[in-house]
Design a protein around this motif. Structure first.
Motif, PDB file in Angstrom:
ATOM      1  N   ALA A  92      -9.617  29.883  -5.499  1.00  0.00           N
ATOM      2  CA  ALA A  92     -10.795  29.014  -5.478  1.00  0.00           C
ATOM      3  C   ALA A  92     -10.686  28.104  -4.271  1.00  0.00           C
ATOM      4  O   ALA A  92      -9.787  27.271  -4.193  1.00  0.00           O
ATOM      5  CB  ALA A  92     -10.863  28.189  -6.755  1.00  0.00           C
ATOM      6  N   ASN A  93     -11.574  28.285  -3.327  1.00  0.00           N
ATOM      7  CA  ASN A  93     -11.559  27.502  -2.105  1.00  0.00           C
ATOM      8  C   ASN A  93     -10.161  27.425  -1.501  1.00  0.00           C
ATOM      9  O   ASN A  93      -9.559  26.354  -1.421  1.00  0.00           O
ATOM     10  CB  ASN A  93     -12.100  26.096  -2.357  1.00  0.00           C
ATOM     11  CG  ASN A  93     -13.526  26.129  -2.802  1.00  0.00           C
ATOM     12  OD1 ASN A  93     -14.331  26.896  -2.278  1.00  0.00           O
ATOM     13  ND2 ASN A  93     -13.871  25.303  -3.775  1.00  0.00           N
ATOM     14  N   PRO A  94      -9.626  28.587  -1.095  1.00  0.00           N
ATOM     15  CA  PRO A  94      -8.273  28.591  -0.551  1.00  0.00           C
ATOM     16  C   PRO A  94      -8.133  27.662   0.655  1.00  0.00           C
ATOM     17  O   PRO A  94      -9.078  27.488   1.410  1.00  0.00           O
ATOM     18  CB  PRO A  94      -8.047  30.043  -0.124  1.00  0.00           C
ATOM     19  CG  PRO A  94      -9.188  30.818  -0.640  1.00  0.00           C
ATOM     20  CD  PRO A  94     -10.259  29.871  -1.042  1.00  0.00           C
ATOM     21  N   ASP A  95      -6.968  27.099   0.788  1.00  0.00           N
ATOM     22  CA  ASP A  95      -6.749  26.186   1.896  1.00  0.00           C
ATOM     23  C   ASP A  95      -6.619  26.950   3.211  1.00  0.00           C
ATOM     24  O   ASP A  95      -6.362  28.157   3.220  1.00  0.00           O
ATOM     25  CB  ASP A  95      -5.537  25.292   1.623  1.00  0.00           C
ATOM     26  CG  ASP A  95      -4.238  26.055   1.530  1.00  0.00           C
ATOM     27  OD1 ASP A  95      -3.984  26.930   2.380  1.00  0.00           O
ATOM     28  OD2 ASP A  95      -3.447  25.774   0.621  1.00  0.00           O
ATOM     29  N   THR A 100      -4.889  31.456   7.112  1.00  0.00           N
ATOM     30  CA  THR A 100      -4.077  31.763   8.291  1.00  0.00           C
ATOM     31  C   THR A 100      -3.001  32.792   7.958  1.00  0.00           C
ATOM     32  O   THR A 100      -2.774  33.730   8.726  1.00  0.00           O
ATOM     33  CB  THR A 100      -3.434  30.473   8.842  1.00  0.00           C
ATOM     34  OG1 THR A 100      -4.482  29.560   9.192  1.00  0.00           O
ATOM     35  CG2 THR A 100      -2.572  30.758  10.059  1.00  0.00           C
ATOM     36  N   GLU A 101      -2.359  32.660   6.807  1.00  0.00           N
ATOM     37  CA  GLU A 101      -1.325  33.603   6.396  1.00  0.00           C
ATOM     38  C   GLU A 101      -1.902  35.004   6.168  1.00  0.00           C
ATOM     39  O   GLU A 101      -1.294  36.000   6.561  1.00  0.00           O
ATOM     40  CB  GLU A 101      -0.631  33.115   5.122  1.00  0.00           C
ATOM     41  CG  GLU A 101       0.252  31.915   5.346  1.00  0.00           C
ATOM     42  CD  GLU A 101       0.757  31.290   4.053  1.00  0.00           C
ATOM     43  OE1 GLU A 101       0.422  31.788   2.950  1.00  0.00           O
ATOM     44  OE2 GLU A 101       1.476  30.280   4.140  1.00  0.00           O
ATOM     45  N   VAL A 102      -3.069  35.083   5.533  1.00  0.00           N
ATOM     46  CA  VAL A 102      -3.717  36.373   5.289  1.00  0.00           C
ATOM     47  C   VAL A 102      -4.069  37.037   6.615  1.00  0.00           C
ATOM     48  O   VAL A 102      -3.779  38.214   6.840  1.00  0.00           O
ATOM     49  CB  VAL A 102      -4.959  36.225   4.386  1.00  0.00           C
ATOM     50  CG1 VAL A 102      -5.790  37.493   4.389  1.00  0.00           C
ATOM     51  CG2 VAL A 102      -4.544  35.851   2.969  1.00  0.00           C
TER      52      VAL A 102
END
Length: 108
Positions: A92-95, A100-102
């Protein structure tokens, strides 16, 4: 090229060798920019049970209109270890760090 979201939903995802990597379950859109953040790809499981979901940037895939598929240049093994989530626990609304990691995982 433009494709509708509904035409991509359910589209199979394969690697260049033709290995089945899953299918597109959904597209996540950033409402602030109007850009597609990532495609949600399901992989694994049987008849929808035990599927793992992966956030895959569209830039990491190529559209193959002839075979009506998306090509992701990853092995099954690498995808199994990719950042993912289960169908009952979507981010939910990833930071920004998660995004960036994905993106880094898929080299985009």
């Amino acid at each position: 090229m433009q494709l509708s979201a509904s035409s991509l939903t359910g589209t199979k995802v394969e690697n260049a060798e033709g290995d089945d990597l899953g299918k597109i379950e959904d597209l996540m859109i950033d409402c602030a920019t109007g850009q597609v953040d990532y495609a949600v790809v399901s992989f694994g499981g049987f008849l929808g049970i035990g599927d793992k979901l992966f956030a895959v940037p569209l830039e990491a895939m190529q559209v193959d209109t002839t075979e009506e598929r998306l090509i992701l240049h990853e092995s099954k093994e690498r995808l199994e270890n990719a950042p993912g989530f289960d169908k009952d626990n979507w981010p939910a609304n990833p930071d920004p760090k998660w995004h960036t990691e994905v993106r880094a995982y898929y080299n985009v």
